[in-house]
Design a protein around this motif. Structure first.
Motif, PDB file in Angstrom:
ATOM      1  N   VAL A   1       8.061   3.151  -7.750  1.00 12.84           N
ATOM      2  CA  VAL A   1       8.529   4.069  -7.137  1.00 12.84           C
ATOM      3  C   VAL A   1       8.740   5.657  -7.538  1.00 12.84           C
ATOM      4  O   VAL A   1       8.795   5.771  -8.784  1.00 12.84           O
ATOM      5  CB  VAL A   1       9.744   3.677  -6.529  1.00 12.84           C
ATOM      6  N   VAL A   2       8.545   6.447  -6.670  1.00 11.38           N
ATOM      7  CA  VAL A   2       8.943   8.033  -7.123  1.00 11.38           C
ATOM      8  C   VAL A   2      10.189   8.443  -5.993  1.00 11.38           C
ATOM      9  O   VAL A   2      10.051   8.150  -5.064  1.00 11.38           O
ATOM     10  CB  VAL A   2       7.834   8.903  -6.899  1.00 11.38           C
ATOM     11  N   CYS A   3      11.290   8.956  -6.431  1.00 10.09           N
ATOM     12  CA  CYS A   3      12.258   9.121  -5.916  1.00 10.09           C
ATOM     13  C   CYS A   3      12.772  10.725  -6.049  1.00 10.09           C
ATOM     14  O   CYS A   3      12.626  11.252  -7.152  1.00 10.09           O
ATOM     15  CB  CYS A   3      13.502   8.393  -6.232  1.00 10.09           C
ATOM     16  N   GLY A   4      13.027  11.345  -4.901  1.00 12.53           N
ATOM     17  CA  GLY A   4      13.497  12.892  -4.838  1.00 12.53           C
ATOM     18  C   GLY A   4      14.945  13.080  -4.696  1.00 12.53           C
ATOM     19  O   GLY A   4      15.446  12.370  -3.845  1.00 12.53           O
TER      20      GLY A   4
ATOM     21  N   VAL B   1       0.709  -1.254   0.089  1.00 16.44           N
ATOM     22  CA  VAL B   1       0.084   0.000   0.198  1.00 16.44           C
ATOM     23  C   VAL B   1       0.881   1.249  -0.202  1.00 16.44           C
ATOM     24  O   VAL B   1       0.578   2.316  -0.572  1.00 16.44           O
ATOM     25  CB  VAL B   1      -1.012  -0.083   1.224  1.00 16.44           C
ATOM     26  N   SER B   2       1.750   1.154   0.672  1.00 13.39           N
ATOM     27  CA  SER B   2       2.831   2.291   0.948  1.00 13.39           C
ATOM     28  C   SER B   2       4.145   1.977   0.982  1.00 13.39           C
ATOM     29  O   SER B   2       4.484   1.167   1.815  1.00 13.39           O
ATOM     30  CB  SER B   2       2.305   3.309   1.780  1.00 13.39           C
ATOM     31  N   LEU B   3       5.364   2.797   0.578  1.00 15.62           N
ATOM     32  CA  LEU B   3       6.699   2.630   0.877  1.00 15.62           C
ATOM     33  C   LEU B   3       7.099   4.044   1.191  1.00 15.62           C
ATOM     34  O   LEU B   3       6.822   5.032   0.453  1.00 15.62           O
ATOM     35  CB  LEU B   3       7.351   2.250  -0.507  1.00 15.62           C
ATOM     36  N   ILE B   4       7.946   4.224   2.115  1.00 17.00           N
ATOM     37  CA  ILE B   4       8.286   5.326   2.688  1.00 17.00           C
ATOM     38  C   ILE B   4       9.692   5.145   3.245  1.00 17.00           C
ATOM     39  O   ILE B   4       9.865   4.256   3.752  1.00 17.00           O
ATOM     40  CB  ILE B   4       7.607   6.170   3.494  1.00 17.00           C
TER      41      ILE B   4
ATOM     42  N   LEU C   1      18.489   9.445  -2.248  1.00 11.43           N
ATOM     43  CA  LEU C   1      17.109   9.764  -2.861  1.00 11.43           C
ATOM     44  C   LEU C   1      16.108   9.609  -1.597  1.00 11.43           C
ATOM     45  O   LEU C   1      16.076   8.621  -0.937  1.00 11.43           O
ATOM     46  CB  LEU C   1      16.690   8.717  -3.884  1.00 11.43           C
ATOM     47  N   GLU C   2      15.139  10.607  -1.538  1.00  6.97           N
ATOM     48  CA  GLU C   2      13.770  10.273  -0.897  1.00  6.97           C
ATOM     49  C   GLU C   2      13.069   9.158  -1.621  1.00  6.97           C
ATOM     50  O   GLU C   2      13.130   9.363  -3.053  1.00  6.97           O
ATOM     51  CB  GLU C   2      13.143  11.484  -0.666  1.00  6.97           C
ATOM     52  N   PHE C   3      12.422   8.458  -1.025  1.00  6.23           N
ATOM     53  CA  PHE C   3      11.968   7.356  -1.635  1.00  6.23           C
ATOM     54  C   PHE C   3      10.324   6.991  -1.125  1.00  6.23           C
ATOM     55  O   PHE C   3      10.153   7.004   0.053  1.00  6.23           O
ATOM     56  CB  PHE C   3      12.531   6.165  -1.295  1.00  6.23           C
ATOM     57  N   SER C   4       9.716   6.837  -2.230  1.00  3.93           N
ATOM     58  CA  SER C   4       7.970   6.457  -1.765  1.00  3.93           C
ATOM     59  C   SER C   4       7.630   5.603  -3.001  1.00  3.93           C
ATOM     60  O   SER C   4       8.086   5.694  -4.075  1.00  3.93           O
ATOM     61  CB  SER C   4       7.246   7.322  -1.640  1.00  3.93           C
ATOM     62  N   GLY C   5       6.325   4.868  -2.818  1.00  7.35           N
ATOM     63  CA  GLY C   5       5.989   3.765  -3.701  1.00  7.35           C
ATOM     64  C   GLY C   5       4.563   3.117  -3.204  1.00  7.35           C
ATOM     65  O   GLY C   5       4.369   3.070  -2.187  1.00  7.35           O
ATOM     66  N   THR C   6       4.463   2.413  -4.325  1.00  5.04           N
ATOM     67  CA  THR C   6       3.327   1.301  -3.947  1.00  5.04           C
ATOM     68  C   THR C   6       3.617  -0.026  -4.970  1.00  5.04           C
ATOM     69  O   THR C   6       4.570   0.297  -5.715  1.00  5.04           O
ATOM     70  CB  THR C   6       1.841   1.820  -4.429  1.00  5.04           C
ATOM     71  N   GLY C   7       2.828  -1.166  -4.625  1.00  4.05           N
ATOM     72  CA  GLY C   7       3.216  -2.192  -5.440  1.00  4.05           C
ATOM     73  C   GLY C   7       2.094  -3.415  -5.170  1.00  4.05           C
ATOM     74  O   GLY C   7       1.170  -3.289  -4.547  1.00  4.05           O
ATOM     75  N   GLU C   8       2.595  -4.509  -5.703  1.00  2.00           N
ATOM     76  CA  GLU C   8       1.791  -5.725  -5.718  1.00  2.00           C
ATOM     77  C   GLU C   8       2.713  -6.857  -5.440  1.00  2.00           C
ATOM     78  O   GLU C   8       3.991  -6.861  -5.550  1.00  2.00           O
ATOM     79  CB  GLU C   8       0.891  -5.901  -6.845  1.00  2.00           C
TER      80      GLU C   8
ATOM     81  N   VAL D   1      13.644   2.030   5.040  1.00  2.00           N
ATOM     82  CA  VAL D   1      12.309   1.801   4.075  1.00  2.00           C
ATOM     83  C   VAL D   1      11.579   1.173   5.009  1.00  2.00           C
ATOM     84  O   VAL D   1      11.573   0.180   5.243  1.00  2.00           O
ATOM     85  CB  VAL D   1      12.731   1.524   2.803  1.00  2.00           C
ATOM     86  N   ASN D   2      10.446   1.780   4.980  1.00  2.00           N
ATOM     87  CA  ASN D   2       9.276   0.764   5.390  1.00  2.00           C
ATOM     88  C   ASN D   2       8.240   0.523   4.290  1.00  2.00           C
ATOM     89  O   ASN D   2       7.665   1.532   3.605  1.00  2.00           O
ATOM     90  CB  ASN D   2       8.332   1.674   6.689  1.00  2.00           C
ATOM     91  N   ALA D   3       7.693  -0.769   4.424  1.00  2.00           N
ATOM     92  CA  ALA D   3       6.579  -0.997   3.422  1.00  2.00           C
ATOM     93  C   ALA D   3       5.490  -1.689   4.182  1.00  2.00           C
ATOM     94  O   ALA D   3       5.568  -2.184   5.339  1.00  2.00           O
ATOM     95  CB  ALA D   3       7.131  -2.305   2.595  1.00  2.00           C
ATOM     96  N   TYR D   4       4.187  -1.008   3.841  1.00  5.04           N
ATOM     97  CA  TYR D   4       2.973  -1.340   4.649  1.00  5.04           C
ATOM     98  C   TYR D   4       2.409  -2.267   3.727  1.00  5.04           C
ATOM     99  O   TYR D   4       1.877  -1.890   2.536  1.00  5.04           O
ATOM    100  CB  TYR D   4       2.297  -0.154   4.868  1.00  5.04           C
ATOM    101  N   VAL D   5       2.255  -3.412   3.957  1.00  5.43           N
ATOM    102  CA  VAL D   5       1.605  -4.807   3.352  1.00  5.43           C
ATOM    103  C   VAL D   5       0.160  -4.905   3.974  1.00  5.43           C
ATOM    104  O   VAL D   5       0.040  -5.162   4.942  1.00  5.43           O
ATOM    105  CB  VAL D   5       2.737  -6.038   3.206  1.00  5.43           C
TER     106      VAL D   5
END
Length: 113
Positions: free
Chosen positions: A79-82, A31-34, A62-69, A103-107
């Motif tokens: 991902v989107v990286c700043g 659901v979320s990566l940060i 890089l700042e790091f966020s994203g989603t996945g399956e 990095v935290n992944a919410y699954v």
């Protein structure tokens, strides 16, 4: 929902995949990566061939966020990286190394073995 943390010294894809296997999670949503990474490889599709990946490595913090399956036990992340100077890069993640942060992944699991 399950929290999977990727710590300093770990690689994101390998760590998330290993932890999902340990938890017997075969299918679900990330659901979320940060967090933040110190380098990664991201691909996008070639303009004239959607089946061809263009992989670019970014050897920088890089700042790091994203989603996945998760499908049949395989992790697929976008991902989107700043980067410095308010630049962003995005696409399909191949690898990312955590060094100074996490990095935290919410699954959200759908099925277990």
């Amino acid at each position: 929902m399950i929290l999977l943390s990727v710590a300093s010294g770990e690689e994101v894809m390998e760590t998330i995949s290993r932890k999902l296997e340990e938890l017997d999670i075969l299918d679900g949503a990330i659901v979320s990566l940060i967090g933040a990474v110190e380098g990664c490889a991201i691909s996008t599709m070639a303009m004239d061939d959607a089946t061809s990946d263009i992989i670019i490595e970014y050897p920088q913090p890089l700042e790091f966020s994203g989603t996945g399956e998760i499908v049949d036990g395989k992790v697929h992340l976008h991902v989107v990286c700043g980067a410095e100077g308010n630049q962003t890069v995005s696409g399909h993640l191949h690898w990312a190394n955590v060094k100074n942060f996490y990095v935290n992944a919410y699954v959200l699991p759908l099925t277990h073995r």
